[in-house]
Design a protein around this motif. Structure first.
Motif, PDB file in Angstrom:
ATOM      1  N   SER A 453       1.493   4.580  15.640  1.00  7.55           N
ATOM      2  CA  SER A 453       1.269   3.379  14.829  1.00  7.55           C
ATOM      3  C   SER A 453       1.275   3.708  13.340  1.00  7.55           C
ATOM      4  CB  SER A 453      -0.062   2.726  15.208  1.00  7.55           C
ATOM      5  OG  SER A 453      -1.144   3.618  14.983  1.00  7.55           O
ATOM      6  N   ASP A 454       0.615   4.818  12.957  1.00  8.32           N
ATOM      7  CA  ASP A 454       0.619   5.216  11.545  1.00  8.32           C
ATOM      8  C   ASP A 454       2.021   5.601  11.091  1.00  8.32           C
ATOM      9  OD1 ASP A 454      -2.075   4.780  11.365  1.00  8.32           O
ATOM     10  OD2 ASP A 454      -2.630   6.854  11.778  1.00  8.32           O
ATOM     11  N   SER A 455       2.760   6.284  11.989  1.00  6.71           N
ATOM     12  CA  SER A 455       4.129   6.664  11.661  1.00  6.71           C
ATOM     13  C   SER A 455       4.994   5.435  11.418  1.00  6.71           C
ATOM     14  CB  SER A 455       4.719   7.499  12.803  1.00  6.71           C
ATOM     15  OG  SER A 455       6.078   7.788  12.588  1.00  6.71           O
ATOM     16  N   SER A 456       4.838   4.406  12.260  1.00  2.00           N
ATOM     17  CA  SER A 456       5.611   3.165  12.098  1.00  2.00           C
ATOM     18  C   SER A 456       5.248   2.462  10.794  1.00  2.00           C
ATOM     19  CB  SER A 456       5.356   2.237  13.289  1.00  2.00           C
ATOM     20  OG  SER A 456       5.747   2.850  14.500  1.00  2.00           O
ATOM     21  N   LEU A 457       3.950   2.463  10.469  1.00  2.00           N
ATOM     22  CA  LEU A 457       3.506   1.833   9.225  1.00  2.00           C
ATOM     23  C   LEU A 457       4.097   2.525   8.010  1.00  2.00           C
ATOM     24  CD1 LEU A 457       1.713  -0.213   7.755  1.00  2.00           C
ATOM     25  CD2 LEU A 457      -0.174   1.444   7.915  1.00  2.00           C
ATOM     26  N   ALA A 464      10.984  -0.405   3.668  1.00  2.00           N
ATOM     27  CA  ALA A 464      11.120  -1.841   3.389  1.00  2.00           C
ATOM     28  C   ALA A 464      10.249  -2.329   2.243  1.00  2.00           C
ATOM     29  CB  ALA A 464      10.797  -2.624   4.666  1.00  2.00           C
ATOM     30  N   VAL A 465       8.937  -2.082   2.327  1.00  2.86           N
ATOM     31  CA  VAL A 465       8.007  -2.684   1.368  1.00  2.86           C
ATOM     32  C   VAL A 465       8.245  -2.191  -0.054  1.00  2.86           C
ATOM     33  CG1 VAL A 465       5.583  -2.942   0.738  1.00  2.86           C
ATOM     34  CG2 VAL A 465       6.264  -3.047   3.149  1.00  2.86           C
ATOM     35  N   ILE A 466       8.280  -0.867  -0.248  1.00  4.13           N
ATOM     36  CA  ILE A 466       8.438  -0.327  -1.604  1.00  4.13           C
ATOM     37  C   ILE A 466       9.784  -0.721  -2.220  1.00  4.13           C
ATOM     38  CG2 ILE A 466       8.604   1.805  -2.962  1.00  4.13           C
ATOM     39  CD1 ILE A 466       6.508   3.026  -1.121  1.00  4.13           C
ATOM     40  N   PRO A 467      10.927  -0.538  -1.506  1.00  9.07           N
ATOM     41  CA  PRO A 467      12.206  -0.995  -2.098  1.00  9.07           C
ATOM     42  C   PRO A 467      12.205  -2.493  -2.403  1.00  9.07           C
ATOM     43  CG  PRO A 467      12.610   0.487  -0.262  1.00  9.07           C
ATOM     44  CD  PRO A 467      11.156   0.171  -0.235  1.00  9.07           C
ATOM     45  N   ALA A 468      11.621  -3.303  -1.493  1.00  6.46           N
ATOM     46  CA  ALA A 468      11.582  -4.752  -1.721  1.00  6.46           C
ATOM     47  C   ALA A 468      10.766  -5.085  -2.962  1.00  6.46           C
ATOM     48  CB  ALA A 468      10.999  -5.454  -0.493  1.00  6.46           C
ATOM     49  N   ALA A 469       9.663  -4.378  -3.161  1.00  5.99           N
ATOM     50  CA  ALA A 469       8.821  -4.614  -4.338  1.00  5.99           C
ATOM     51  C   ALA A 469       9.585  -4.311  -5.622  1.00  5.99           C
ATOM     52  CB  ALA A 469       7.560  -3.761  -4.250  1.00  5.99           C
TER      53      ALA A 469
END
Length: 484
Positions: A453-457, A464-469
């Motif tokens: 789960s941590d690996s997936s996060l 996704a999150v950082i590039p999108a930001a």
């Protein structure tokens, strides 16, 4: 003559100005400060390195650990460390390390021995080839030779010309050698044989030696009881069952205050009925099959049978919990503790989540999905059973329900936590109160053991999150500039 007098007059006038006086003052002040710095540095050179140098390396390569300091503070006898090295070929790590031992206590003295000047010195300690920067630890009549090759661990030895060391084991080996030299009698682990048991891995054998635990083979096939001198028995992943007579001998051994550690997980062929009966003597049932985990926080490598269980507090697990290490338990059976005998103390050492279940088919499972009839978690994967006896005796019994826990691959992925878990159990059983276990220090990197789960996060955040930001911020900046 007149010209010289005029020149000296001009010179006096120049040095008599306010700026000249300020400059002279600054010059003399700088000279005084430099003189003080040189004097202080010269004085500090006589102090031990531990007082004047700070180890800023990530793994404290130039320092000795708290475990080593505990041992050194208890020394009552003098220890001599012979550093076999030619002049000009001193290893930086070893030099700093030996200075730290010598600086910490007056009971340790380091003596350099140049093999070029005294080639016969090491003959009384070893018959093998002696490399520069090897070390001999001696106390009285006991000694241990540590080859320079042992101090550096190399993971890839296929092309040794290009290989580089991954870990430095100098402190681990030297502290272990000191402990060995001051210990009168080493504990012995008797390893049962005769049932297709797995051989102990080379890494684990080395770990036992570093912990000053000796091993001897034990066979119960020709006797009628466990020999009296046996204090601790290890049964490592048998492929065939013990006999009923051996089962009775082991139970009698435990009733007399024996210590027994069994590593036995899912088997592909015969069921180990008599071996399981040893656990059943205490009311503990061995559940055949494979534990499957649904909670992604409790398994690794995206495989529901590669478990990363919860560790419960005990003398075995506490050192790992304190250092935030995780044990990896691959392809494990489970232990049912619900019917445990009332006269024993039972501790579940490793435990799966409430979302886990056991598939009775074992290696023949065809799905990781939960089905009707599967026993639900939480499930115990390792258990400690203690029983107080007369005359202040206590029997100790540990069962680890995975045959692969000491596999070198999984042990490496756990950053040696698997190995430490088993070692801690053996040390407890041997009543090794002075146990000193110093980890090798990484020169490169260690595996980061995290759940699926941590690996997936982490993947979602980094991909996704950082590039999108960054993209959103960029769009906002461009829009604002155009509006201006």
């Amino acid at each position: 003559m007149k010209a010289i007098k005029e020149y000296l007059k001009k010179l006096r006038e120049q040095f008599g100005t306010r700026s000249s006086k300020a400059g002279s003052y600054s010059f003399f002040l700088t000279a005084i400060v430099l003189a003080i710095i040189v004097t202080v540095n010269f004085a500090l050179s006589f102090l031990p390195d531990s007082y004047v140098q700070e180890d800023l390396t990530a793994n404290q390569l130039y320092s000795i650990s708290s475990q080593s300091k505990v041992l050194l503070s208890t020394l009552e006898e003098d220890i001599t460390i012979y550093w076999v090295v030619a002049s000009g070929e001193e290893d930086e790590y070893i030099e700093k390390l030996l200075h730290n031992y010598e600086d910490y206590t007056s009971k340790v003295s380091v003596v350099k021995k140049d093999p070029d000047l005294d080639p016969e010195f090491t003959n009384s300690y070893t018959d093998g080839e002696v490399y520069n920067n090897s070390v001999i630890v001696e106390c009285g009549d006991k000694y241990r030779y540590i080859s320079y090759e042992e101090m550096y661990e190399v993971s890839n030895e296929y092309y040794s010309i290009y290989s580089t060391a991954d870990e430095f084991s100098g402190e681990s080996l030297i502290t272990s050698a000191i402990s060995y030299c001051i210990t009168e009698e080493l504990p012995v682990i008797h390893v049962l044989e005769g049932h297709g048991e797995e051989e102990l891995t080379e890494d684990f054998q080395s770990a036992l030696e570093r912990d000053n635990l000796e091993t001897e083979s034990l066979s119960l096939l020709n006797g009628d009881s466990v020999p009296e001198e046996v204090e601790c028995i290890l049964i490592n992943s048998p492929s065939t069952d013990i006999s009923e007579t051996e089962k009775d001998m082991l139970i009698e051994y435990l009733d007399n205050g024996g210590r027994l550690l069994i590593i036995s997980g899912t088997v592909q062929e015969d069921e180990l009925t008599n071996l399981n009966a040893v656990a059943e003597y205490y009311g503990i049932s061995v559940l055949e099959g494979v534990v499957v985990e649904e909670d992604t926080g409790y398994y690794v490598f995206e495989s529901p049978v590669m478990l990363m269980p919860e560790m419960n507090s005990s003398d075995i697990t506490d050192p790992l919990i304190e250092d935030n290490y995780h044990v990896i338990v691959p392809v494990s059976k489970a232990l049912d503790l619900s019917e445990a005998s009332e006269d024993v103390t039972v501790t579940s050492l490793l435990e799966s989540s409430e979302s886990s279940f056991i598939k009775e088919e074992g290696y023949d499972i065809t799905t990781y999905e939960k089905e009707d009839g599967d026993i639900e978690g939480p499930l115990s994967l390792a258990v400690l059973v203690t029983k107080d006896l007369e005359d202040d005796k206590q029997s100790q019994f540990v069962w680890i329900a995975s045959s692969e826990i000491l596999n070198e691959v999984y042990n490496s992925y756990s950053s040696d936590a698997n190995e430490d878990f088993v070692l801690n159990a053996l040390e407890m059983m041997c009543e090794k109160d002075d146990s000193i276990s110093v980890r090798s220090k990484s020169l490169t990197n260690e595996y980061l053991t995290i759940s699926t789960s941590d690996s997936s996060l982490i993947k979602v955040v980094t991909i996704a999150v950082i590039p999108a930001a960054y993209l959103i911020i960029g769009i906002i900046v461009v829009v604002r500039r155009r509006r201006r």
